[in-house]
Design a protein around this motif. Structure first.
Motif, PDB file in Angstrom:
ATOM      1  N   SER A  75       4.549  -0.535  -7.482  1.00 11.68           N
ATOM      2  CA  SER A  75       5.284  -1.243  -6.602  1.00 11.68           C
ATOM      3  C   SER A  75       4.672  -1.030  -5.325  1.00 11.68           C
ATOM      4  CB  SER A  75       6.591  -0.485  -6.649  1.00 11.68           C
ATOM      5  OG  SER A  75       6.248   0.886  -6.042  1.00 11.68           O
ATOM      6  N   GLU A  76       5.004  -1.945  -4.538  1.00 12.99           N
ATOM      7  CA  GLU A  76       4.474  -1.956  -3.106  1.00 12.99           C
ATOM      8  C   GLU A  76       5.472  -2.112  -2.006  1.00 12.99           C
ATOM      9  OE1 GLU A  76       1.253  -4.570  -2.375  1.00 12.99           O
ATOM     10  OE2 GLU A  76       0.660  -4.880  -4.382  1.00 12.99           O
ATOM     11  N   THR A  94      -0.200   8.717  -8.159  1.00 11.49           N
ATOM     12  CA  THR A  94      -1.359   8.313  -7.091  1.00 11.49           C
ATOM     13  C   THR A  94      -0.746   7.214  -6.377  1.00 11.49           C
ATOM     14  OG1 THR A  94      -2.064   6.545  -8.791  1.00 11.49           O
ATOM     15  CG2 THR A  94      -3.271   8.710  -8.441  1.00 11.49           C
ATOM     16  N   VAL A  95      -1.275   6.920  -5.350  1.00 11.13           N
ATOM     17  CA  VAL A  95      -0.596   5.883  -4.321  1.00 11.13           C
ATOM     18  C   VAL A  95      -1.782   5.627  -3.355  1.00 11.13           C
ATOM     19  CG1 VAL A  95       0.419   7.387  -2.652  1.00 11.13           C
ATOM     20  CG2 VAL A  95       1.313   5.393  -2.935  1.00 11.13           C
ATOM     21  N   GLU A  96      -1.798   4.428  -2.639  1.00 13.45           N
ATOM     22  CA  GLU A  96      -2.607   4.225  -1.870  1.00 13.45           C
ATOM     23  C   GLU A  96      -2.006   3.903  -0.588  1.00 13.45           C
ATOM     24  OE1 GLU A  96      -4.144   0.533  -3.423  1.00 13.45           O
ATOM     25  OE2 GLU A  96      -6.328   1.480  -3.569  1.00 13.45           O
ATOM     26  N   LEU A  97      -2.336   4.579   0.551  1.00 11.14           N
ATOM     27  CA  LEU A  97      -1.529   4.308   1.984  1.00 11.14           C
ATOM     28  C   LEU A  97      -2.437   3.151   2.522  1.00 11.14           C
ATOM     29  CD1 LEU A  97      -0.018   4.928   4.357  1.00 11.14           C
ATOM     30  CD2 LEU A  97      -1.589   6.745   4.948  1.00 11.14           C
ATOM     31  N   ILE A  98      -1.757   1.844   2.610  1.00 13.09           N
ATOM     32  CA  ILE A  98      -2.415   0.994   3.535  1.00 13.09           C
ATOM     33  C   ILE A  98      -2.514   0.872   4.752  1.00 13.09           C
ATOM     34  CG2 ILE A  98      -2.561  -1.591   3.299  1.00 13.09           C
ATOM     35  CD1 ILE A  98      -2.872  -0.323   0.386  1.00 13.09           C
ATOM     36  N   GLY A 124       0.349   3.783  -7.853  1.00 10.86           N
ATOM     37  CA  GLY A 124      -0.468   3.656  -8.747  1.00 10.86           C
ATOM     38  C   GLY A 124       0.045   3.347  -9.945  1.00 10.86           C
ATOM     39  N   PRO A 125      -0.666   3.318 -11.121  1.00  9.36           N
ATOM     40  CA  PRO A 125      -0.170   2.618 -12.546  1.00  9.36           C
ATOM     41  C   PRO A 125       0.893   3.472 -13.156  1.00  9.36           C
ATOM     42  CG  PRO A 125      -2.491   3.432 -12.995  1.00  9.36           C
ATOM     43  CD  PRO A 125      -2.050   3.385 -11.485  1.00  9.36           C
TER      44      PRO A 125
END
Length: 141
Positions: A75-76, A94-98, A124-125
């Protein structure tokens, strides 16, 4: 554990201004402590103006809210900024901080200080669970 602290560059773009491992100091046998971030004024400093849409958290300057957020697999969130300083801990997944300076990969145990800057999240997945303490900030002048 890694601590990312956000801010803005000379052009007002959101970025990571510090990325360091948190050092825990042994204070007594079996007891260690580290301070990843602290404010020096009450309320905290004013947030940057931001260019993405504002999400008004409804928290008056100096007041706090603690919440847990689940982001489903892949999700985003849209790019946004907040009227708070957010103290985030990745509890699982896991996660990306954009940020305007790119994506920053985070995993369980990582810490983030979001200073009200433009940002988004991409899980993440396996998704991600965050613990977040939000502290209301004054409007930018």
């Amino acid at each position: 554990m890694r601590t990312l602290i956000t801010g803005t560059d000379a052009e007002g773009r959101s970025c990571v201004v510090s990325a360091e491992e948190l050092t825990l100091d042994t204070l007594a046998p079996g007891f260690a402590m580290g301070v990843p971030y602290q404010t020096t004024t009450n309320p905290p400093p004013a947030r940057p103006a931001g260019s993405a849409p504002l999400i008004d958290q409804g928290i008056a300057p100096g007041l706090a809210r603690w919440m847990v957020v689940d982001l489903g697999p892949g999700s985003e969130t849209p790019m946004h900024h907040t009227d708070t300083v957010d103290l985030e801990t990745v509890l699982s997944g896991t996660v990306e901080l954009i940020l305007d300076d790119g994506a920053h990969a985070l995993a369980a145990g990582d810490l983030v200080v979001l200073t009200g800057v433009d940002h988004a999240w991409r899980a993440g997945p396996d998704g991600c669970r965050l613990s977040a303490v939000l502290i209301g900030t004054p409007s930018p002048e």
